[in-house]
Design a protein around this motif. Structure first.
Motif, short mmCIF file in Angstrom:
data_model
loop_
_atom_site.label_atom_id
_atom_site.label_comp_id
_atom_site.label_asym_id
_atom_site.label_seq_id
_atom_site.Cartn_x
_atom_site.Cartn_y
_atom_site.Cartn_z
N MET A 1 0.83 -1.12 0.07
CA MET A 1 0.15 0.12 -0.06
C MET A 1 0.72 1.27 0.17
SD MET A 1 -3.17 -0.99 2.46
CE MET A 1 -2.10 -1.17 3.87
N GLY A 2 0.29 2.39 -0.41
CA GLY A 2 1.09 3.83 -0.30
C GLY A 2 1.62 4.17 -1.76
N LEU A 3 2.51 5.06 -1.73
CA LEU A 3 2.87 5.59 -2.94
C LEU A 3 4.48 5.18 -3.39
CD1 LEU A 3 2.72 8.13 -4.91
CD2 LEU A 3 4.21 9.24 -3.03
N THR A 4 4.78 4.81 -4.68
CA THR A 4 6.02 4.39 -5.06
C THR A 4 6.23 5.49 -6.18
OG1 THR A 4 5.23 2.90 -6.69
CG2 THR A 4 5.79 2.20 -4.13
N ALA A 5 7.41 6.14 -6.24
CA ALA A 5 8.05 6.65 -7.37
C ALA A 5 9.33 6.94 -7.54
CB ALA A 5 7.30 8.18 -7.21
N ARG A 6 9.94 7.25 -8.75
CA ARG A 6 11.25 7.66 -9.10
C ARG A 6 11.53 8.74 -9.55
NH1 ARG A 6 13.05 4.86 -13.19
NH2 ARG A 6 15.14 4.34 -12.31
N ILE A 7 12.50 9.74 -8.90
CA ILE A 7 12.39 11.01 -9.41
C ILE A 7 14.03 11.00 -10.14
CG2 ILE A 7 12.33 13.31 -8.56
CD1 ILE A 7 10.13 11.72 -7.83
N ARG A 8 13.96 11.57 -11.21
CA ARG A 8 15.09 11.50 -12.03
C ARG A 8 15.45 12.81 -12.92
NH1 ARG A 8 16.04 7.75 -9.41
NH2 ARG A 8 16.61 5.51 -10.14
N ALA B 1 4.26 3.84 2.99
CA ALA B 1 3.44 2.82 3.13
C ALA B 1 2.20 3.21 3.53
CB ALA B 1 3.93 1.89 4.29
N THR B 2 1.87 4.78 3.81
CA THR B 2 0.76 5.20 4.06
C THR B 2 -0.39 4.87 3.16
OG1 THR B 2 1.63 7.09 4.96
CG2 THR B 2 -0.61 7.29 4.75
N PRO B 3 -1.37 4.15 3.50
CA PRO B 3 -2.50 3.83 3.02
C PRO B 3 -3.49 4.92 2.11
CG PRO B 3 -3.18 3.34 4.79
CD PRO B 3 -1.70 3.84 4.96
N LEU B 4 -3.90 4.97 0.84
CA LEU B 4 -4.53 6.19 0.39
C LEU B 4 -5.91 5.61 -0.06
CD1 LEU B 4 -1.89 7.36 -1.90
CD2 LEU B 4 -2.58 8.56 0.10
N GLU B 5 -6.87 6.43 0.16
CA GLU B 5 -8.29 5.95 -0.17
C GLU B 5 -8.57 6.02 -1.75
OE1 GLU B 5 -10.73 5.30 1.57
OE2 GLU B 5 -9.82 5.43 3.38
N PRO B 6 -9.20 5.07 -2.39
CA PRO B 6 -9.29 4.99 -3.81
C PRO B 6 -9.93 6.29 -4.39
CG PRO B 6 -10.14 3.18 -2.70
CD PRO B 6 -10.19 4.02 -1.54
N GLY C 1 -5.34 0.64 -2.57
CA GLY C 1 -4.55 1.76 -1.69
C GLY C 1 -3.33 2.17 -2.21
N ARG C 2 -2.82 1.44 -3.15
CA ARG C 2 -1.68 1.83 -3.71
C ARG C 2 -1.70 2.97 -4.94
NH1 ARG C 2 -0.24 -3.06 -4.30
NH2 ARG C 2 -0.51 -3.25 -6.47
N ALA C 3 -0.61 3.64 -5.20
CA ALA C 3 -0.52 4.81 -6.14
C ALA C 3 0.96 4.51 -6.73
CB ALA C 3 -0.45 6.15 -5.53
N GLU C 4 1.17 3.96 -7.97
CA GLU C 4 2.33 3.76 -8.78
C GLU C 4 2.68 4.96 -9.63
OE1 GLU C 4 2.23 0.02 -10.27
OE2 GLU C 4 2.43 -1.11 -7.95
N VAL C 5 3.35 5.97 -9.24
CA VAL C 5 3.43 7.23 -10.18
C VAL C 5 4.32 6.76 -11.09
CG1 VAL C 5 4.08 9.57 -9.90
CG2 VAL C 5 2.81 8.61 -8.14
N GLY C 6 5.29 6.02 -10.88
CA GLY C 6 6.26 5.60 -11.97
C GLY C 6 7.52 6.87 -11.78
#
Length: 275
Positions: A1-8, A44-49, A74-79
């Motif tokens: 759950m939560g947010l994942t992202a890569r900053i480049r 890992a903070t869960p997010l509401e849909p 509850g997961r946001a994959e920003v890429g």
């Protein structure tokens, strides 16, 4: 759950000091996270849909925004989020860099008899560059050149250049350059402001610098390449010797074009000649 992202950056390097803020459709901030040393964000903070706006900021870079849809998981994959330098100017990743003399050159060209050019180079030099992480203009560099390493391919001429008529290497064994500022002239071109010390004289000298890019090398390191040019007047450094041959034509021109081709290795690296 939560947010994942890569900053480049635009050329693929991690932005380790980036901050990611997530807001919902009402503009309320629901999450704030910082990138790690690899530019990765994992929270890992869960997010509401629902739909969210992701805003990425970092000192020295223009902010970037992206949309994210959170599913029932509850997961946001920003890429991957790409940040551009403020003003559009790119530089190598921040931190120390060591100039590699085995893969760099310090050259000079002087007019000879008004009709041709004499090419020379210094074969013994060291240098370092520090790329500032927050304000590009605070980046700095310095180099030390052994004056006696001048090589024009002619031993007699080299001996004369080392004499008190020119470099006077016995009394002034080192030529030094230390940057004092940096001005962007485009996405990959800069003016480096600095002070050149030569023949006992220190004067301000600007370099026209082009950044040629960054990439891996065969030895497991990362290299950045630059090319820089400037023009010097010999009389500015108390080198007034000349020989007039005929009809007022001087044997050696009064100006000197300096050409630098530089490879720098990321980090404070001890370098071996020929590596």
């Amino acid at each position: 759950m939560g947010l994942t992202a890569r900053i480049r950056t635009r050329d693929g390097w991690a932005v380790s000091h980036a901050v990611v803020t997530v807001t919902d459709m009402t503009g309320t901030q629901v999450l704030r996270a910082e990138a790690d040393a690899e530019g990765a964000v994992r929270d890992a903070t869960p997010l509401e849909p629902g739909a969210y706006t992701v805003i990425v900021t970092a000192v020295g870079y223009a902010p970037a925004a992206a949309s994210a849809i959170v599913t029932a998981s509850g997961r946001a994959e920003v890429g991957t989020v790409t940040l551009a330098r403020q003003g559009g100017a790119e530089l190598p990743p921040p931190g120390p860099w060591t100039i590699d003399p085995a893969h760099s050159s310090v050259g000079a060209v002087a007019q000879h008899l008004g009709i041709s050019s004499v090419h020379g180079r210094f074969t013994d030099f060291t240098g370092a560059i520090e790329i500032a992480p927050d304000d590009i203009a605070k980046s700095r560099g310095e180099a030390v050149i052994r004056a006696a390493s001048i090589d024009t391919g002619n031993a007699m001429r080299d001996g004369h250049l080392k004499s008190p008529d020119f470099l006077d290497v016995e009394n002034y064994p080192e030529i030094t350059y230390r940057s004092t500022g940096l001005t962007a002239n485009g996405p990959d071109r800069w003016t480096v402001h600095g002070e050149l010390g030569m023949h006992g004289v220190v004067r301000p000298v600007d370099l026209d610098l082009a950044y040629l890019g960054t990439g891996p090398d065969p030895w497991g390191g990362t290299r950045a390449a630059f090319r820089a040019t400037t023009e010097l007047r010999r009389e500015d450094f108390a080198m007034n010797y000349n020989q007039v041959v005929q009809a007022g034509i001087a044997a050696i021109g009064t100006t000197l074009k300096v050409e630098l081709d530089v490879q720098a290795v990321q980090g404070e690296v001890p370098l071996q000649a020929g590596s």
